[in-house]
Design an enzyme around this catalytic site. Structure first.
Site, PDB file in Angstrom:
ATOM      1  N   GLU A  79       0.827  -1.210   0.000  1.00  0.00           N
ATOM      2  CA  GLU A  79       0.000   0.000   0.000  1.00  0.00           C
ATOM      3  C   GLU A  79       0.863   1.262   0.000  1.00  0.00           C
ATOM      4  O   GLU A  79       1.856   1.339   0.700  1.00  0.00           O
ATOM      5  CB  GLU A  79      -0.929   0.013   1.229  1.00  0.00           C
TER       6      GLU A  79
ATOM      7  N   ARG B 166     -17.337  -0.946   5.925  1.00  0.00           N
ATOM      8  CA  ARG B 166     -18.482  -1.491   5.186  1.00  0.00           C
ATOM      9  C   ARG B 166     -19.148  -2.640   5.931  1.00  0.00           C
ATOM     10  O   ARG B 166     -20.324  -2.902   5.760  1.00  0.00           O
ATOM     11  CB  ARG B 166     -18.039  -1.981   3.803  1.00  0.00           C
TER      12      ARG B 166
ATOM     13  N   CYS C 179      -7.711  -2.290   8.343  1.00  0.00           N
ATOM     14  CA  CYS C 179      -6.352  -2.334   7.791  1.00  0.00           C
ATOM     15  C   CYS C 179      -5.810  -0.917   7.641  1.00  0.00           C
ATOM     16  O   CYS C 179      -4.690  -0.616   8.047  1.00  0.00           O
ATOM     17  CB  CYS C 179      -6.339  -3.041   6.438  1.00  0.00           C
TER      18      CYS C 179
ATOM     19  N   HIS D 263      -1.371  -5.613   1.552  1.00  0.00           N
ATOM     20  CA  HIS D 263      -2.607  -6.382   1.468  1.00  0.00           C
ATOM     21  C   HIS D 263      -2.363  -7.674   0.684  1.00  0.00           C
ATOM     22  O   HIS D 263      -1.677  -7.671  -0.337  1.00  0.00           O
ATOM     23  CB  HIS D 263      -3.710  -5.565   0.788  1.00  0.00           C
TER      24      HIS D 263
END
Lengths: 216, 216, 216, 216
Positions: free
Chosen positions: D80, D90, D143, D167
């Site tokens: 990332e 979510r 994360c 990730h």
């Protein structure tokens, strides 16, 4: 009377159309109450796109800046949450520039949040049965560069405008003619989504400071 | 006067709507010249769906049978090329049936080609700026089973109707409420695609034998 | 001693490798008990691929024919259930042929089911932690044409071999160098999947008639 | 002797495994020259995950912090580039928290760039024929929250460690058992990618300040 600057990009990557430009041009035919919408068609050129946008912002002093761009492959209208301080172009722009892992503004901040009411815009578009979702990445191509550069100028120069970026999927006919395996949206849906984004942004401005991307 | 039977499925897999039913019901409001459109709403039941459809075909003796079904995840209207003689349900139907690798008709042929003008239908839908593509697989769930069973009955019983299956993507609002990460189409696009399919099928029948899925 | 013919395709569509060929060549280094594996490298040519395969089948009279091909974009090894009687090439083959909606065998059957134990093959590959799923469509390009033509010849000429087609995803390095946005599999996984397919097919043949794609 | 803290998450969202934890545990079996690798298994809990990581960083004072997490649906290992100051979950975490559009650090900066050599890590993973690509968004779930919080603490408290987030896709067996339609990577590929990330990060630290995510 509110002034709103709407920017869109010319076609690139061998395309004949750009959904942002197709949608933006339709906005000129719509009457937004108490709002003057100015349209800026930007070249897909790393330097000139930003220069043109900043000149217009400095001279016109809009209350709101909504930047539109194409995000081929996405199937939802994507109000962007954040611009980041990096240029990393996967393909060259129309002028041949292809920077890799470079900062946009040397020594500048890591990012800027959109100051448009992105949650309200997204909710209203979805309510109109058009797919939309807040996106956490505007990429690292010219769209992100424009977004970052405009937010930086507004902040550093104290221009006071609310601003943000919205990515648009391919138009159905655009995808079908060139990328038949890629999802897309109808012209009507894209145009209506941009209309809603303008309406919600203007109305949010009227209600004052409800514009933060991250509610506090 | 031509008779056209249009079949659609009720919602399944926990859905509240089925795009095939939503689109089919709109066809009742449209006036197709020299054509009577009969709508059949079929249950998502391995046995009853086929029985209901065959009874209607035997009693009404339609000239054309267009079967509609949902294909969640696809983003193009998909006129199906071929039905295959296998039941292999990844999820149970609404009655709890979930056959695995079973023939639909023991000793029957491997498959049947659609006898609708699928190339012309697809081309006309695309021309209307709606994503469409001929599909080479109707899957192995109830849609394929209905498609195969109807083609088999028409052939074996000499019913003479032209028939075929068209898969439809999720509706935008259906996807957004439950599968926001899955592409979908607007209700307007889906309805218009079905209207075009009917129009082209009827007009092709009038011109006689131009209906073969595989041109010879 | 069983004879197994393993066919693979040369690279096409501008690729430098074809996962089917990469995997097939590895099989020559593996010792399959009581089995002779013959490798056929086929050109991506609508006519010559089929001719070469049929000549080998007629002369070598293999007990098993496993045909391998590339399915770029899929991320699971896909034992194919059915071949259909249609040529509809989305891109030209390496010889420039690009038929549209043509039957492979004029007046031939609509399709043939694989006579390999595709369910057992798939289950065994998945058990080895490699993604696999039975596919209901081998497309309408050269892979399907070869598959259909071989099944047709075996049937019509009474050659008695068990035969079927398995589609393979891109190799990781192949995808990363050209289609970084497309899923792929590791070379080890693809090679192991093909090895398992051979092993299960041979062992199934030994147990006799357990090979039907559609269990009865 | 360098100290490296490697964090991974427990399973969540109904999963039985988490690829980050599976990979991290394998690192304990590997001998990295001149490097001590400390493993932290973090709960999927908005508050406790960050607390545990920060306590370890403050007490162990690692030279490098590599945080690992699962990104189901991605098919490339994703170092990332940037963490952003927003919590927008979510789905709920394992403790039931589901914040929406909240800042992680009230009044904090918009984001932090990774200080790991993400370009070198990505290039080396790709060179090993494992799919990898720099990602411009770590999402807005736990994360990203961990990533942002750690970068913020290192910066504000002057801890001096190089740190970043990677990730990981689903493991093949994880995907096949629950999300068969979702791409994944082999266990071997994921483990090797994490090993490479550690190796490149340590070696980059030895060569000093070549770690900036955005080269200057």
């Amino acid at each position: 009377m509110k002034k709103l600057l709407l920017t869109a990009f010319e076609p690139f990557a061998g395309e004949l159309v750009n959904p942002s430009l197709e949608a933006a041009r339709q906005m000129e035919r719509i009457d937004f109450p108490d709002t003057v919408v100015q349209l800026a068609e930007l070249p897909v050129d790393r330097y000139r796109a930003v220069e043109m946008a900043l000149e217009l912002i400095r001279s016109s002093k809009p209350d709101i800046v909504i930047m539109l761009g194409e995000a081929g492959g996405r199937y939802r209208v994507s109000p962007e949450r954040v611009a980041i301080n990096v240029d990393d172009f996967r393909i060259a722009d129309n002028a041949g520039n292809q920077p890799k892992d470079e900062p946009i503004v040397e020594g500048g901040p890591v990012g800027y949040f959109s100051t448009l009411p992105i949650r309200a815009i997204t909710d209203r578009i979805v309510k109109a049965h058009i797919p939309a979702a807040i996106s956490n990445s505007a990429g690292s191509y010219l769209c992100n560069r424009l977004f970052f550069s405009v937010m930086h100028a507004i902040t550093v120069e104290g221009l006071g405008a609310k601003a943000g970026f919205i990515h648009l999927p391919y138009l159905h006919d655009q995808a079908m003619s060139k990328y038949p395996d890629v999802p897309s949206l109808s012209r009507e849906s894209i145009v209506e989504a941009v209309r809603i984004a303008i309406e919600v942004s203007v109305s949010s401005l009227a209600q004052d400071g409800a514009c933060a991307a991250v509610e506090k």
